[in-house]
Motif scaffolding. Structure first.
Motif, short mmCIF file in Angstrom:
data_model
loop_
_atom_site.label_atom_id
_atom_site.label_comp_id
_atom_site.label_asym_id
_atom_site.label_seq_id
_atom_site.Cartn_x
_atom_site.Cartn_y
_atom_site.Cartn_z
N UNK A 61 -14.14 -4.09 71.62
CA UNK A 61 -13.25 -2.92 71.58
C UNK A 61 -13.10 -2.42 70.15
N UNK A 62 -12.93 -3.34 69.21
CA UNK A 62 -12.78 -2.95 67.80
C UNK A 62 -14.02 -2.22 67.29
N UNK A 63 -15.20 -2.78 67.57
CA UNK A 63 -16.43 -2.16 67.10
C UNK A 63 -16.72 -0.85 67.82
N UNK A 64 -16.38 -0.78 69.09
CA UNK A 64 -16.61 0.45 69.86
C UNK A 64 -15.79 1.60 69.28
N UNK A 65 -14.52 1.37 69.04
CA UNK A 65 -13.65 2.41 68.49
C UNK A 65 -14.12 2.79 67.09
N UNK A 66 -14.46 1.79 66.28
CA UNK A 66 -14.94 2.07 64.92
C UNK A 66 -16.21 2.90 64.95
N UNK A 67 -17.12 2.56 65.84
CA UNK A 67 -18.38 3.31 65.92
C UNK A 67 -18.13 4.75 66.39
N UNK A 68 -17.24 4.95 67.33
CA UNK A 68 -16.94 6.31 67.81
C UNK A 68 -16.29 7.15 66.71
N UNK A 69 -15.48 6.52 65.86
CA UNK A 69 -14.90 7.24 64.73
C UNK A 69 -15.99 7.64 63.74
N UNK A 70 -16.96 6.74 63.49
CA UNK A 70 -18.07 7.08 62.61
C UNK A 70 -18.91 8.22 63.19
N UNK A 71 -19.13 8.21 64.49
CA UNK A 71 -19.87 9.30 65.14
C UNK A 71 -19.13 10.63 64.97
N UNK A 72 -17.81 10.59 65.11
CA UNK A 72 -17.02 11.81 64.97
C UNK A 72 -17.07 12.33 63.54
N UNK A 73 -17.06 11.43 62.55
CA UNK A 73 -17.12 11.85 61.15
C UNK A 73 -18.48 12.48 60.85
N UNK A 74 -19.56 11.87 61.35
CA UNK A 74 -20.89 12.45 61.17
C UNK A 74 -20.96 13.84 61.81
N UNK A 75 -20.38 13.99 62.98
CA UNK A 75 -20.36 15.29 63.65
C UNK A 75 -19.56 16.30 62.84
N UNK A 76 -18.42 15.86 62.29
CA UNK A 76 -17.57 16.76 61.50
C UNK A 76 -18.31 17.29 60.28
N UNK A 77 -18.94 16.39 59.53
CA UNK A 77 -19.63 16.82 58.31
C UNK A 77 -20.83 17.71 58.63
N UNK A 78 -21.53 17.42 59.71
CA UNK A 78 -22.66 18.26 60.11
C UNK A 78 -22.17 19.65 60.49
#
Length: 285
Positions: free
Chosen positions: A221-238
Motif C-alpha cells: 500500500x505504501x509503495x502503491x500510493x508513493x508510485x501513483x504520486x510520482x506518476x501524477x508529478x510526472x504528468x503535472x510537469x509534462x
C-alpha cells in the motif's frame, strides 16, 4: 500617435509574457525529465509487487487473511485524490477534478469521504462541499517515500478499523509527454488474482504464505500510493511544459500580428503627415 503608443506598450507586454512562459517551459522540461525517470523507474517494482500480492492472496484465500484483504458489505468508501499544488498545467487539473466529482456522483448512494493531496484538488472539493477527512499539500516536486507515509497510514487505519469498506485512488496516469490520463483505481481491499494452471507453481514460504502476505501488504500500500504520486508529478510537469510551450507560441504569434498592425498604423501616420505637408505647400503656392 496615441494608437501607436498603445500598440508599442502592448507589444512590450506580450514580449515580457513570452519570456516568462519560455522560462517556465524550460524549468518544467527539466523537472519533467527527472519526474519521468522517477515514475518510470518505480513502475516495474510496483507492477511486480502487485502481482506477488495478488498471487499470495489467491494462495491464502479462505484461511482468515489479513485485515487489508477483508471483503465487507460496502457501507462507506474513501477516495484518495492526487492533484498538483500549482496550476498552469493546461487541462490536467480540471480533468482529474472532474473525474473525482463524477466518481462521487456515481456513488452518491454510498457515503464518501475524501483524502486530498494537492491544493488544486483541495480547493475544488471544498467548493463542491465534499467530506474531506485529511489534506496534504506542499509535497514538492521530489517527495520521498517517507513524505507519503502519513497518507498511507490514514488510508490503512481507516480501512482496518472499518471506517471505510473500500478505498479508491484518483490520479493522473503518465502515458507520454503529450498524453496524461485521469484514472480511478481500486486500492483496497486487495483482490486475489486468478492463477493460470501453467503458472501454478508450488513455492515454500517461511514461515508461511499468510505471514509473508501480512508483512508485504502494508509495504504494498505504501509503495502503491508513493508510485501513483510520482506518476501524477510526472504528468503535472509534462502538462505544464506543453501548456507553457503553447502559451509561448501563442504570444509570439500575437507579437507578429501586433507588429504588423503597428507598421500599418505607422505607415498611415507617415502618409497623413506627408499629405498635410503637401497640402500646406500647395496652399502657400
Amino acid at each position: 500617435m496615441a494608437n501607436l503608443r498603445a500598440i508599442r506598450l502592448r507589444i512590450r507586454g506580450v514580449k515580457n509574457i513570452a519570456k516568462i512562459t519560455r522560462a517556465m517551459e524550460m524549468i518544467a522540461a527539466s523537472k519533467m525529465r527527472k519526474a519521468q525517470d522517477r515514475g518510470l523507474a518505480g513502475r516495474p517494482y510496483s507492477e511486480k509487487i502487485t502481482a506477488v500480492i495478488a498471487a499470495l492472496s489467491a494462495l491464502t484465500a479462505g484461511k482468515g487473511g489479513d485485515p487489508l484483504l477483508a471483503q465487507r458489505p460496502v457501507k462507506k468508501i474513501a477516495l484518495l485524490q492526487i492533484t498538483p499544488d500549482r496550476g498552469l498545467s493546461g487541462g490536467l487539473v480540471g480533468n482529474i477534478n472532474r473525474a473525482a466529482l463524477n466518481f462521487a456522483v456515481e456513488h452518491r448512494e454510498t457515503p464518501l469521504q475524501m483524502v486530498v493531496v494537492g491544493k488544486k484538488g483541495l480547493d475544488a472539493m471544498r467548493r463542491a462541499q465534499r467530506n474531506i477527512v485529511a489534506e496534504f499539500t506542499g509535497l514538492g516536486d521530489k517527495p520521498g517515500l517517507y513524505d507519503t507515509l502519513p497518507i498511507s497510514r490514514i488510508i490503512m487505519d481507516d480501512f482496518k478499523s472499518g471506517v471505510v469498506d473500500e478505498v479508491y485512488v484518483a490520479y493522473t496516469q503518465f502515458v507520454s509527454t503529450m498524453v496524461q490520463k485521469p484514472v480511478i483505481i481500486k486500492l483496497l481491499p486487495v483482490e486475489p488474482a486468478e492463477i493460470p494452471p501453467t503458472q501454478n507453481v508450488e513455492y515454500i514460504f517461511e514461515p508461511d504464505a499468510a505471514a509473508v502476505l501480512g508483512s508485504l501488504l502494508p509495504r504494498y500500500v505504501e509503495m502503491k500510493i508513493y508510485h501513483l504520486i510520482l506518476e501524477s508529478i510526472a504528468s503535472e510537469q509534462s502538462a505544464r511544459m506543453v501548456a507553457m510551450r503553447s502559451a509561448t507560441q501563442n504570444a509570439n504569434e500575437l507579437i507578429g500580428e501586433l507588429t504588423l498592425e503597428y507598421n500599418k498604423a505607422r505607415q498611415e501616420s507617415i502618409t497623413a503627415e506627408l499629405l498635410d505637408i503637401v497640402g500646406g505647400v500647395a496652399a502657400l503656392a
